[in-house]
Scaffold this motif. Structure first.
Motif, PDB file in Angstrom:
ATOM      1  N   ASN A  62      35.546  49.025 -31.478  1.00 49.94           N
ATOM      2  CA  ASN A  62      34.491  49.853 -32.050  1.00 49.94           C
ATOM      3  C   ASN A  62      34.295  51.133 -31.249  1.00 49.94           C
ATOM      4  N   LEU A  63      34.365  51.023 -29.935  1.00 48.58           N
ATOM      5  CA  LEU A  63      34.231  52.211 -29.100  1.00 48.58           C
ATOM      6  C   LEU A  63      35.341  53.204 -29.387  1.00 48.58           C
ATOM      7  N   ARG A  64      36.561  52.699 -29.507  1.00 45.34           N
ATOM      8  CA  ARG A  64      37.702  53.581 -29.815  1.00 45.34           C
ATOM      9  C   ARG A  64      37.512  54.253 -31.167  1.00 45.34           C
ATOM     10  N   TYR A  65      37.014  53.491 -32.141  1.00 43.74           N
ATOM     11  CA  TYR A  65      36.798  54.040 -33.478  1.00 43.74           C
ATOM     12  C   TYR A  65      35.794  55.195 -33.409  1.00 43.74           C
ATOM     13  N   PHE A  66      34.667  54.961 -32.738  1.00 44.67           N
ATOM     14  CA  PHE A  66      33.657  56.010 -32.640  1.00 44.67           C
ATOM     15  C   PHE A  66      34.192  57.229 -31.885  1.00 44.67           C
ATOM     16  N   ALA A  67      34.919  57.001 -30.809  1.00 47.07           N
ATOM     17  CA  ALA A  67      35.471  58.122 -30.037  1.00 47.07           C
ATOM     18  C   ALA A  67      36.450  58.928 -30.888  1.00 47.07           C
ATOM     19  N   ARG A  68      37.267  58.244 -31.663  1.00 44.91           N
ATOM     20  CA  ARG A  68      38.246  58.935 -32.535  1.00 44.91           C
ATOM     21  C   ARG A  68      37.508  59.747 -33.599  1.00 44.91           C
ATOM     22  N   GLU A  69      36.477  59.168 -34.204  1.00 48.34           N
ATOM     23  CA  GLU A  69      35.705  59.870 -35.232  1.00 48.34           C
ATOM     24  C   GLU A  69      34.994  61.095 -34.646  1.00 48.34           C
ATOM     25  N   MET A  70      34.477  60.949 -33.420  1.00 50.05           N
ATOM     26  CA  MET A  70      33.833  62.079 -32.779  1.00 50.05           C
ATOM     27  C   MET A  70      34.800  63.229 -32.591  1.00 50.05           C
ATOM     28  N   GLN A  71      36.006  62.909 -32.128  1.00 49.95           N
ATOM     29  CA  GLN A  71      37.018  63.942 -31.922  1.00 49.95           C
ATOM     30  C   GLN A  71      37.389  64.628 -33.207  1.00 49.95           C
ATOM     31  N   MET A  72      37.494  63.870 -34.293  1.00 53.78           N
ATOM     32  CA  MET A  72      37.862  64.455 -35.583  1.00 53.78           C
ATOM     33  C   MET A  72      36.778  65.399 -36.064  1.00 53.78           C
ATOM     34  N   LYS A  73      35.521  65.034 -35.864  1.00 52.20           N
ATOM     35  CA  LYS A  73      34.421  65.882 -36.324  1.00 52.20           C
ATOM     36  C   LYS A  73      34.234  67.114 -35.470  1.00 52.20           C
ATOM     37  N   ASN A  74      34.590  67.000 -34.195  1.00 54.13           N
ATOM     38  CA  ASN A  74      34.431  68.137 -33.289  1.00 54.13           C
ATOM     39  C   ASN A  74      35.680  69.014 -33.245  1.00 54.13           C
ATOM     40  N   GLY A  75      36.728  68.569 -33.924  1.00 53.23           N
ATOM     41  CA  GLY A  75      37.955  69.376 -33.995  1.00 53.23           C
ATOM     42  C   GLY A  75      38.695  69.316 -32.755  1.00 53.23           C
TER      43      GLY A  75
END
Length: 84
Positions: free
Chosen positions: A71-84
């Protein structure tokens, strides 16, 4: 190692000739470029240390530790995608 039913080789490993020496295959290791504590800090910072987010992660870590890292990896990946 061989498959019992087919006799087909499924794996092989080198054997060390030196007593007590291990031969490690780097492909068998998972590389963690970011420590879990850093990932936790990043995700919680992204959530502005929201109490509900902190509670959700705390409960997940306690109740279902097997899923915590994923779950942590998922959130970190999503954060990176949203922040470009």
């Amino acid at each position: 190692m061989y498959d019992k039913e087919t006799g087909k080789q499924v794996a092989h490993h080198l054997i060390s000739n030196e007593r007590g020496k291990y031969i490690l295959d780097p492909s068998h290791r998972v590389l963690h470029t970011v420590g879990m504590s850093d990932q936790e800090k990043d995700v919680l910072s992204y959530c502005n240390h929201d109490e509900l987010a902190i509670l959700w992660f705390k409960n997940l870590k306690t109740d279902k530790p097997r899923y915590y890292k994923d779950n942590l990896r998922y959130f970190a990946r999503e954060m990176q995608m949203k922040n470009g």
